[in-house]
Design an enzyme around this catalytic site. Sequence first.
Site, PDB file in Angstrom:
ATOM      1  CE  LYS A   1     -51.761 -33.957 -35.285  1.00 32.42           C
ATOM      2  NZ  LYS A   1     -51.629 -32.601 -34.725  1.00 32.42           N
TER       3      LYS A   1
ATOM      4  CB  CYS B   1     -66.070 -32.287 -25.907  1.00 30.80           C
ATOM      5  SG  CYS B   1     -65.652 -33.400 -24.583  1.00 30.80           S
TER       6      CYS B   1
ATOM      7  CD  GLU C   1     -68.384 -28.769 -30.563  1.00 35.17           C
ATOM      8  OE1 GLU C   1     -67.803 -29.047 -31.625  1.00 35.17           O
ATOM      9  OE2 GLU C   1     -68.117 -29.316 -29.474  1.00 35.17           O
TER      10      GLU C   1
HETATM   11  P1  NAD Z   1     -59.613 -30.305 -34.471  1.00 31.89           P
HETATM   12  O1  NAD Z   1     -60.403 -31.382 -35.106  1.00 31.89           O
HETATM   13  O2  NAD Z   1     -59.441 -29.030 -35.209  1.00 31.89           O
HETATM   14  O3  NAD Z   1     -58.135 -30.845 -34.161  1.00 31.89           O
HETATM   15  C1  NAD Z   1     -57.917 -32.102 -33.547  1.00 31.89           C
HETATM   16  C2  NAD Z   1     -56.689 -32.751 -34.156  1.00 31.89           C
HETATM   17  O4  NAD Z   1     -56.953 -33.066 -35.529  1.00 31.89           O
HETATM   18  C3  NAD Z   1     -55.465 -31.853 -34.141  1.00 31.89           C
HETATM   19  O5  NAD Z   1     -54.357 -32.637 -33.752  1.00 31.89           O
HETATM   20  C4  NAD Z   1     -55.353 -31.347 -35.562  1.00 31.89           C
HETATM   21  O6  NAD Z   1     -54.010 -31.186 -35.979  1.00 31.89           O
HETATM   22  C5  NAD Z   1     -56.025 -32.411 -36.393  1.00 31.89           C
HETATM   23  N1  NAD Z   1     -56.820 -31.847 -37.499  1.00 31.89           N
HETATM   24  C6  NAD Z   1     -57.535 -30.704 -37.500  1.00 31.89           C
HETATM   25  N2  NAD Z   1     -58.202 -30.547 -38.662  1.00 31.89           N
HETATM   26  C7  NAD Z   1     -57.909 -31.607 -39.406  1.00 31.89           C
HETATM   27  C8  NAD Z   1     -58.316 -32.039 -40.694  1.00 31.89           C
HETATM   28  N3  NAD Z   1     -59.155 -31.320 -41.452  1.00 31.89           N
HETATM   29  N4  NAD Z   1     -57.836 -33.195 -41.161  1.00 31.89           N
HETATM   30  C9  NAD Z   1     -56.997 -33.933 -40.414  1.00 31.89           C
HETATM   31  N5  NAD Z   1     -56.594 -33.579 -39.170  1.00 31.89           N
HETATM   32  C10 NAD Z   1     -57.035 -32.443 -38.669  1.00 31.89           C
HETATM   33  O7  NAD Z   1     -60.243 -30.075 -33.033  1.00 31.89           O
HETATM   34  P2  NAD Z   1     -59.870 -28.928 -31.994  1.00 31.89           P
HETATM   35  O8  NAD Z   1     -60.367 -27.623 -32.514  1.00 31.89           O
HETATM   36  O9  NAD Z   1     -58.452 -29.045 -31.608  1.00 31.89           O
HETATM   37  O10 NAD Z   1     -60.752 -29.395 -30.736  1.00 31.89           O
HETATM   38  C11 NAD Z   1     -62.081 -28.993 -30.536  1.00 31.89           C
HETATM   39  C12 NAD Z   1     -63.062 -30.065 -30.930  1.00 31.89           C
HETATM   40  O11 NAD Z   1     -62.759 -31.264 -30.238  1.00 31.89           O
HETATM   41  C13 NAD Z   1     -64.501 -29.730 -30.558  1.00 31.89           C
HETATM   42  O12 NAD Z   1     -65.351 -30.116 -31.597  1.00 31.89           O
HETATM   43  C14 NAD Z   1     -64.753 -30.576 -29.325  1.00 31.89           C
HETATM   44  O13 NAD Z   1     -66.103 -30.901 -29.078  1.00 31.89           O
HETATM   45  C15 NAD Z   1     -63.955 -31.782 -29.643  1.00 31.89           C
HETATM   46  N6  NAD Z   1     -63.622 -32.521 -28.446  1.00 31.89           N
HETATM   47  C16 NAD Z   1     -64.281 -33.678 -28.203  1.00 31.89           C
HETATM   48  C17 NAD Z   1     -64.026 -34.401 -27.049  1.00 31.89           C
HETATM   49  C18 NAD Z   1     -64.764 -35.662 -26.754  1.00 31.89           C
HETATM   50  O14 NAD Z   1     -64.288 -36.426 -25.912  1.00 31.89           O
HETATM   51  N7  NAD Z   1     -65.881 -35.923 -27.405  1.00 31.89           N
HETATM   52  C19 NAD Z   1     -63.074 -33.933 -26.132  1.00 31.89           C
HETATM   53  C20 NAD Z   1     -62.399 -32.749 -26.428  1.00 31.89           C
HETATM   54  C21 NAD Z   1     -62.676 -32.055 -27.590  1.00 31.89           C
END
Ligand code: NAD
Length: 497
Positions: free
Chosen positions: A177, A285, A385
């Site tokens: 997904k 990240c 963050e």
């Molecule tokens: P996000 O959590 O909003 O979304 C990630 C995924 O989760 C998406 O596919 C989304 O559809 C789903 N999602 C979003 N909110 C949800 C919820 N409440 N319940 C269930 N599913 C949900 O993250 P984003 O904004 O797409 O990405 C940014 C974040 O990702 C930042 O916090 C960043 O630090 C983190 N990140 C971490 C790494 C790592 O390796 N540690 C790498 C890249 C990004």
Amino acid sequence: MGPVVPTVKLFIDGKFIESKSDKWIDIHNPATNEVIGRVPQSTKAEMDAAVSSCKRTFPAWADTSILSRQQVLLRYQQLIKENLKEIARLITLEQGKTLADAEGDVFRGLQVVEHACSVTSLILGETMPSITKDMDLYSYRLPLGVCAGIAPFNFPAMIPLWMFPMAMVCGNTFLMKPSERVPGATMLLAKLFQDSGAPDGTLNIIHGQHEAVNFICDHPDIKAISFVGSNQAGEYIFERGSRHGKRVQANMGAKNHGVVMPDANKENTLNQLVGAAFGAAGQRCMALSTAILVGEAKKWLPELVERAKKLRVNAGDQPGADLGPLITPQAKERVCNLIDSGTKEGASILLDGRSIKVKGYENGNFVGPTIISNVKPNMTCYKEEIFGPVLVVLETDTLDEAIKIVNDNPYGNGTAIFTTNGATARKYSHLVDVGQVGVNVPIPVPLPMFSFTGSRASFRGDTNFYGKQGIQFYTQLKTITSQWKEEDASLSSPAVV
Ligand code: NAD
């Protein structure tokens, strides 16, 4: 009715099909906010069909010889190389980062695919012959079954490539997904995977938000979930998936500190800091979003500001752009509010990117490089963050104080120290409680022969992404104790008494 825009397809059983959903999400170009596509929230029937396809194809794929699976990956890495620019173009269009950053995004994912090609060594089990008379002990690493991946918006190619190639080379089938904001790169990567010889149904793709996520967490046929994204989503998915008996690995948010010692190579350090804080508009990240200037290094602040001012903010596909827009207007508003909070709580804004306008892209979600100094650990802009082109700066008199700040922060994704003193670097690397440490390296993301080892609040689970840990995550051990009595061997001489 608005303009007709392309729809993103589902990928089920080897076919790219139009969703029958009545719920669709608009995809925007972050540089203009124009709607450039629509992605469906997959229906329950479509999601069920995708998992059934994964489940049905699992036995044959798991039974396919490891050398054949390796061949698929070998062809895949070649096709990714040949299509790298097209994947990068899609990333820039949907995500906004510069084309150079987008190519880097694909390239870092490609490295994981290349590493996965060495599966024949990585997946070896263990053996111990003759543990007693005529008895041997050995183990196999076997696939789990259907695995699933839930990806974030910020690395549309790299992060899906951390997931399904590793899982599938081990013999699992995979339900992906992608982020609903940036599905394009994943769709092209799926097509290339099919073209590489992955049998129909071994990789399936669904789209959506919460319902799709809940579906994945709850479905009894899904054995493991790889998640990368925010803490809010990651902790939820970890709890819900674990409750349903699945393995879950969740890479989450971060607050990465760069500790600058006064003996550092100044030129190199300031360049590294600027690139790591503002590159990709801070939407990494591993962005180095917090600087701790130690002792005399405090005096370098004006020069840091001068360098940050020189960065060119523009649409990602424009030549010379150093950083592009943020992903959504809401993300821009959130970042601006966090900068505001700094002013209200007593910090100083040394460089303010809030009101930047980019010619020709006035509707884009741009924020220019921003530097907030006099920051204290209790301030909101330090605790949250920010995920934007904002560097918060703290100051200390000693290395020990800096280490304490980093260790008191809940996140443990990455950190870096800048120094020319080996003993200082060693002390920092040893005492700092962060999973990935750079010594004069601002974004220390390990290469795929190691694993991505973010720790503490940046990670949930116990087995990391890619490298040896990735293979462990996507396999289970079977240990066999076997006895073949020598006396039963055919055509052997009778035992000598
Ligand atoms: P996000 O959590 O909003 O979304 C990630 C995924 O989760 C998406 O596919 C989304 O559809 C789903 N999602 C979003 N909110 C949800 C919820 N409440 N319940 C269930 N599913 C949900 O993250 P984003 O904004 O797409 O990405 C940014 C974040 O990702 C930042 O916090 C960043 O630090 C983190 N990140 C971490 C790494 C790592 O390796 N540690 C790498 C890249 C990004």
